[in-house]
Structure formats: structure tokens, C-alpha cells
Design an enzyme around this catalytic site. Structure first.
Site, PDB file in Angstrom:
ATOM      1  CG  ASN A  14      -1.746   1.251   1.349  1.00 53.08           C
ATOM      2  OD1 ASN A  14      -1.869   1.994   0.375  1.00 53.08           O
ATOM      3  ND2 ASN A  14      -2.316   1.495   2.514  1.00 53.08           N
ATOM      4  CE  LYS A  16       0.107   3.632   4.796  1.00 51.70           C
ATOM      5  NZ  LYS A  16      -0.111   3.854   6.204  1.00 51.70           N
ATOM      6  CG  HIS A 101      -6.009   2.016   5.212  1.00 46.74           C
ATOM      7  ND1 HIS A 101      -5.585   2.997   6.077  1.00 46.74           N
ATOM      8  CD2 HIS A 101      -4.948   1.193   5.015  1.00 46.74           C
ATOM      9  CE1 HIS A 101      -4.317   2.766   6.393  1.00 46.74           C
ATOM     10  NE2 HIS A 101      -3.913   1.681   5.760  1.00 46.74           N
ATOM     11  CD  GLU A 103      -3.159   5.777   6.618  1.00 42.79           C
ATOM     12  OE1 GLU A 103      -3.168   5.784   5.384  1.00 42.79           O
ATOM     13  OE2 GLU A 103      -2.200   5.329   7.298  1.00 42.79           O
ATOM     14  CD  GLU A 173      -3.829  -2.395   7.455  1.00 40.08           C
ATOM     15  OE1 GLU A 173      -2.697  -2.637   7.041  1.00 40.08           O
ATOM     16  OE2 GLU A 173      -4.467  -1.381   7.137  1.00 40.08           O
ATOM     17  N   GLY A 179       2.072   2.592  10.555  1.00 32.76           N
ATOM     18  CA  GLY A 179       3.011   3.689  10.334  1.00 32.76           C
ATOM     19  C   GLY A 179       3.737   4.149  11.582  1.00 32.76           C
ATOM     20  CB  SER A 218       4.959  -1.416  12.027  1.00 34.46           C
ATOM     21  OG  SER A 218       4.512  -0.077  12.182  1.00 34.46           O
TER      22      SER A 218
HETATM   23  C1  PEP Z   1      -0.993   0.288   5.921  1.00 38.98           C
HETATM   24  O1  PEP Z   1      -0.952   1.387   5.439  1.00 38.98           O
HETATM   25  O2  PEP Z   1      -1.927  -0.455   5.655  1.00 38.98           O
HETATM   26  C2  PEP Z   1       0.093  -0.123   6.811  1.00 38.98           C
HETATM   27  C3  PEP Z   1       0.020  -1.279   7.410  1.00 38.98           C
HETATM   28  O3  PEP Z   1       1.141   0.753   6.964  1.00 38.98           O
HETATM   29  P1  PEP Z   1       2.551   0.441   7.692  1.00 38.98           P
HETATM   30  O4  PEP Z   1       3.059  -0.850   7.136  1.00 38.98           O
HETATM   31  O5  PEP Z   1       3.414   1.620   7.306  1.00 38.98           O
HETATM   32  O6  PEP Z   1       2.283   0.370   9.145  1.00 38.98           O
END
Ligand code: PEP
Length: 259
Positions: A14, A16, A101, A103, A173, A179, A218
Site C-alpha cells: 500500500n 498510500k 483502511h 486512514e 490492521e 506507520g 509496521s
Molecule cells: C498500511 O498502510 O496499511 C500499513 C500497514 O502501513 P505500515 O506498514 O506503514 O504500518
């Protein structure tokens, strides 16, 4: 062999809102050989901002990599300025879409009802939905993780059933892990994944065993193998570590090694 073969591991990048034409090309040039043919045993996808999807569809056309969007409209068509429908994604050859997601839920006010509509529209238009669920830090500290993620999942299953997730995937998630560099421990993630599979089984006992449940938050080459060794973790949704092709591919190789 750890992975149940009905659940082929799936690793999704992803990006983003990080991309530009030149960087995308460089990423694809670096990754193409390893994403071609049967070089990897896992399924791999890259989710990019809308405007770059045609570039990725073209760039990955002779590879096994799937191309995904990061969002779609909760309406089928019409006067919704600035929106992109699931039908449009299908029209340009986009394979999948991330839906719900955190976000999008927190920054753009997406409710469970909106998320359910997006999953429905993606599925009906032949685009694989990747449904994201996850709890905030406060919810976790209050001991409400399972209650929160189960409610997010049920809101979608009540509307569309399990079939769209059999086509796409479910992603757990934890919001506090996205992040931040703080990943859930493999054991904590596994217990949430197992609980999510139990919820799926309430709607479709057999189907629940075949839905791929990915972990996101992460994930990096250093923690991927331990996560993928868990019984109910069937791959990963990768944000930050997916921006560098080699880091992302290293995570894909961890998924391969777990097969
Ligand atoms: C994500 O954006 O779905 C995500 C898991 O980001 P990160 O790996 O940076 O935590």
C-alpha cells in the site's frame, strides 16, 4: 508446510499517497523479474493512487503482480464529483481495492455502512475487495479489541456475506501499529485473526477456513517471518516498507518460506 493451501499467502503493498511516475517505474523495473511467472509462491499486489493505476497495469501486464486501488466510491455512478467508482476500476483492468483502511475511516469519516457499500460494489464489479478492520490504542487498552474488530467485520458480513472476502481478503490492521513502527506481537495478532475467523464461521463455516486474513501494521522484513508462522496469518498489507521494492520483496520471500 504452515499455510493451508486453500489460503495462498498474499502480500499487498500500500503505497498510500507516495508515488510519482519516475519512482513507480524504478520500483517496477527493480521488482519485475521476481514478480514474473512462478518466481514467488505467494500472491502479490501493489496498491497505488488512482492516477498511477494505468501505469501499473501496463508495467505489470506480463507479471504475476496484481494492481489495486486504495479506495473506491460508495455509489455506483452519477453526480459525485471527484469520486472513482468500482466499475471504473474494473474498466481500466484494476484487480483489487483496499476498503475501510483506518486512514479512510478516521480522516475521511468512513462509517461501517459506507465501507459495506464499497465492498459490495467492488465485488459486484469483479474487483477484489481487501477489507480492513482494526482497533485504536484506546480500544485496545480498554480490552475491547475483539469486540471492535468483530463489529466492523459483522457490519460488512450482514450486508454482503462472506463471498466478497473469499474473492479478496480481510486485513487486520491495529490502528496504533500503522506507520508507527510498533507492530502487534505475532501471538497477539494471531489471537485476533483466530477471533475474526470465528466471526466469519458464524456466517459461513466452510468459507471461513478459506478467507485469507492478512496482518497490517509496521510489517518489515525483520518481523514478517514470525507473523507468517502463525496459523491464521495468511499474509500482510504493507505500507511504509513497501515503498522500497527490495524491502517489499524480502517480505514476500518470508511469505514464500512459510508455504
Ligand atoms: C498500511 O498502510 O496499511 C500499513 C500497514 O502501513 P505500515 O506498514 O506503514 O504500518
Amino acid at each position: 508446510m504452515r499455510f493451508d493451501m486453500t489460503r495462498k499467502p498474499f502480500v499487498i503493498a500500500n503505497w498510500k499517497m507516495n508515488a510519482n511516475t519516475q519512482a513507480n517505474q524504478a520500483w517496477m523495473d527493480e521488482a519485475r523479474v521476481q514478480l514474473t511467472g512462478s518466481a514467488l509462491a505467494c500472491d502479490v499486489a501493489v496498491c497505488a493512487p488512482f492516477v498511477y493505476l494505468p501505469q501499473l497495469c501496463e508495467g505489470f501486464s506480463h507479471s504475476a503482480a496484481l494492481v489495486g486501488a486504495q479506495n473506491c466510491a460508495s455509489y455506483s455512478h452519477g453526480a459525485y464529483t471527484g469520486e472513482v467508482s468500482a466499475a471504473m476500476l474494473a474498466d481500466i483492468g484494476c484487480d483489487m481495492v483496499i476498503v475501510g483502511h483506518s486512514e479512510r475511516r478516521t480522516l475521511f469519516g468512513e462509517t461501517d455502512a459506507i465501507v459495506a457499500e464499497k465492498v459490495r460494489l467492488a465485488y459486484e464489479n469483479g474487483v477484489m475487495p481487501i477489507l480492513c478492520v482494526g482497533e485504536t490504542l484506546q480500544e485496545r487498552e480498554e480490552g475491547r479489541t475483539i469486540e471492535v474488530v468483530a463489529a466492523q467485520l459483522k457490519a460488512v458480513l450482514d450486508t454482503v456475506g462472506v463471498a466478497p472476502l473469499l474473492r479478496g481478503a480481510l486485513a487486520y490492521e491495529p490502528v496504533w501499529a500503522i506507520g508507527t513502527g510498533k507492530s502487534a506481537t505475532a501471538e497477539d495478532a494471531q489471537s485476533v485473526h483466530a477471533a475474526l475467523r470465528q466471526v466469519l464461521a458464524q456466517y459461513d463455516e466452510e468459507g471461513a477456513q478459506a478467507v485469507r486474513i492478512l496482518y497490517g501494521g509496521s510489517v518489515k522484513p525483520a518481523n514478517a517471518a514470525e507473523l507468517f508462522a502463525q496459523q491464521d496469518i495468511d499474509g500482510a498489507l504493507v505500507g511504509g516498507a513497501s515503498l522500497k521494492a527490495q524491502e517489499f520483496l524480502a517480505i514476500c520471500h518470508c511469505a514464500d518460506a512459510a508455504v
